[in-house]
Design an enzyme around this catalytic site. Structure first.
Site, PDB file in Angstrom:
ATOM      1  N   TYR A  81       0.641  -1.219   0.037  1.00 50.30           N
ATOM      2  CA  TYR A  81       0.024   0.062  -0.034  1.00 50.30           C
ATOM      3  C   TYR A  81       0.663   1.025  -0.007  1.00 50.30           C
ATOM      4  O   TYR A  81       0.299   2.295  -0.100  1.00 50.30           O
ATOM      5  CB  TYR A  81      -0.901   0.136   1.320  1.00 50.30           C
ATOM      6  CG  TYR A  81      -1.805  -1.123   1.117  1.00 50.30           C
ATOM      7  CD1 TYR A  81      -3.156  -0.579   0.349  1.00 50.30           C
ATOM      8  CD2 TYR A  81      -1.990  -2.019   1.704  1.00 50.30           C
ATOM      9  CE1 TYR A  81      -4.285  -1.854   0.144  1.00 50.30           C
ATOM     10  CE2 TYR A  81      -2.944  -3.155   1.527  1.00 50.30           C
ATOM     11  CZ  TYR A  81      -4.101  -2.758   1.083  1.00 50.30           C
ATOM     12  OH  TYR A  81      -5.115  -3.960   0.896  1.00 50.30           O
TER      13      TYR A  81
ATOM     14  N   SER B  51       5.613   6.749  -6.606  1.00 49.54           N
ATOM     15  CA  SER B  51       4.409   7.268  -6.032  1.00 49.54           C
ATOM     16  C   SER B  51       3.877   8.607  -6.854  1.00 49.54           C
ATOM     17  O   SER B  51       4.381   9.427  -6.983  1.00 49.54           O
ATOM     18  CB  SER B  51       4.619   7.831  -4.562  1.00 49.54           C
ATOM     19  OG  SER B  51       3.269   8.252  -4.225  1.00 49.54           O
TER      20      SER B  51
ATOM     21  N   HIS C 255       1.731  10.463  -5.699  1.00 50.43           N
ATOM     22  CA  HIS C 255       1.758  11.811  -4.857  1.00 50.43           C
ATOM     23  C   HIS C 255       2.935  12.757  -5.297  1.00 50.43           C
ATOM     24  O   HIS C 255       2.722  13.678  -5.147  1.00 50.43           O
ATOM     25  CB  HIS C 255       1.634  11.470  -3.376  1.00 50.43           C
ATOM     26  CG  HIS C 255       0.417  10.607  -2.899  1.00 50.43           C
ATOM     27  ND1 HIS C 255      -0.584  11.250  -2.669  1.00 50.43           N
ATOM     28  CD2 HIS C 255       0.085   9.210  -2.915  1.00 50.43           C
ATOM     29  CE1 HIS C 255      -1.515  10.551  -2.323  1.00 50.43           C
ATOM     30  NE2 HIS C 255      -1.101   9.310  -2.468  1.00 50.43           N
TER      31      HIS C 255
ATOM     32  N   ASP D 193      -5.339  11.108  -1.812  1.00 46.83           N
ATOM     33  CA  ASP D 193      -5.927  10.139  -0.921  1.00 46.83           C
ATOM     34  C   ASP D 193      -7.120  10.743  -0.149  1.00 46.83           C
ATOM     35  O   ASP D 193      -6.954  11.670   0.321  1.00 46.83           O
ATOM     36  CB  ASP D 193      -5.148   9.480  -0.050  1.00 46.83           C
ATOM     37  CG  ASP D 193      -4.167   8.687  -0.680  1.00 46.83           C
ATOM     38  OD1 ASP D 193      -4.345   8.178  -1.676  1.00 46.83           O
ATOM     39  OD2 ASP D 193      -2.963   8.399  -0.171  1.00 46.83           O
TER      40      ASP D 193
ATOM     41  N   GLU E  89      -7.440   0.371  -3.872  1.00 48.25           N
ATOM     42  CA  GLU E  89      -7.274   1.419  -2.907  1.00 48.25           C
ATOM     43  C   GLU E  89      -8.602   2.380  -3.294  1.00 48.25           C
ATOM     44  O   GLU E  89      -8.313   3.252  -4.250  1.00 48.25           O
ATOM     45  CB  GLU E  89      -6.028   2.075  -3.103  1.00 48.25           C
ATOM     46  CG  GLU E  89      -4.919   1.504  -2.597  1.00 48.25           C
ATOM     47  CD  GLU E  89      -3.501   2.261  -2.662  1.00 48.25           C
ATOM     48  OE1 GLU E  89      -3.472   3.544  -3.004  1.00 48.25           O
ATOM     49  OE2 GLU E  89      -2.626   1.824  -2.051  1.00 48.25           O
TER      50      GLU E  89
ATOM     51  N   HIS F 250      -7.838   6.398  -3.299  1.00 47.75           N
ATOM     52  CA  HIS F 250      -6.838   6.871  -4.118  1.00 47.75           C
ATOM     53  C   HIS F 250      -7.357   7.447  -5.269  1.00 47.75           C
ATOM     54  O   HIS F 250      -7.585   6.587  -6.303  1.00 47.75           O
ATOM     55  CB  HIS F 250      -5.594   6.098  -4.323  1.00 47.75           C
ATOM     56  CG  HIS F 250      -4.337   6.621  -5.094  1.00 47.75           C
ATOM     57  ND1 HIS F 250      -3.255   7.190  -4.425  1.00 47.75           N
ATOM     58  CD2 HIS F 250      -4.373   6.830  -6.076  1.00 47.75           C
ATOM     59  CE1 HIS F 250      -2.431   7.507  -5.194  1.00 47.75           C
ATOM     60  NE2 HIS F 250      -2.800   7.501  -6.525  1.00 47.75           N
TER      61      HIS F 250
END
Length: 187
Positions: free
Chosen positions: A91, A98, A100, A107, A156, A159
């Site tokens: 995860y 990533s 991000h 998220d 997920e 996300h």
């Protein structure tokens, strides 16, 4: 990716283990997204790339008008922050892999699951609404259930990733992941 490609990272770019970002990549126009957030003002988790932030704001306002409570949990994460978080868990992406770090991912969660990042979010009214409506605002649920072998990441439901309204609508209608889109569009 070369530095030239990174300087022009597009909204449809693929960021994953096979397509990592360099440690030095920082999105040029990060802004506080101005959303309800489970992070204090000034925290870098509140940051998103500016166009992504604008569309996330519209998404959250639409959810609010529908009587729902979405909260941001984590937006931008630097390479160094990701390095500190990486534990080898499926995860948590390795540094550089990533989304991000791109400033294009967020998220989200809701109060009914205590603002946790959990699969239970998918069956909350907020999670169900997000599944049906994220694409209208240019977002995709990046790691859908049943596509783990394609994305390499477990389900997920929290996300989301900004990819533009046109691509998000296409991926939502076809059920393709971003990996499959890139595979098929390169043939």
């Amino acid at each position: 990716m070369s530095e030239k490609i990174i300087q022009s990272l597009s909204y449809t770019s693929l960021v994953n283990a096979a397509h990592p970002l360099p440690a030095t990549y920082i999105p040029p126009d990060l802004v506080d997204c101005g959303l309800p957030f489970d992070a204090p003002p000034g925290d870098s988790r509140r940051l998103l790339e500016s166009r992504t932030a604008m569309h996330a704001h519209a998404l959250f306002m639409a959810a609010h008008r529908a009587g729902l409570s979405l909260y941001g949990i984590s937006g931008y994460r630097s390479y160094e922050r990701q390095k500190k978080l990486f534990t080898g868990s499926p995860y948590v992406a390795a540094p550089g892999t990533s989304e991000h770090q791109s400033g294009l991912a967020l998220d989200v969660s809701c109060p009914s699951v205590s603002l946790e990042l959990t699969e239970a979010f998918s069956v909350t009214p907020e999670g169900c609404w997000l599944t049906e409506n994220a694409s209208l605002y240019g977002f995709i649920l990046r790691y859908p259930k049943g596509k783990e072998s394609v994305t390499g990441v477990p389900f997920e439901p929290w996300h989301i990733r900004y990819v533009t309204k046109s691509l998000a609508s296409y991926l939502h209608m076809t059920g393709l992941t971003l990996e499959e889109y890139h595979l098929f569009s390169s043939e």
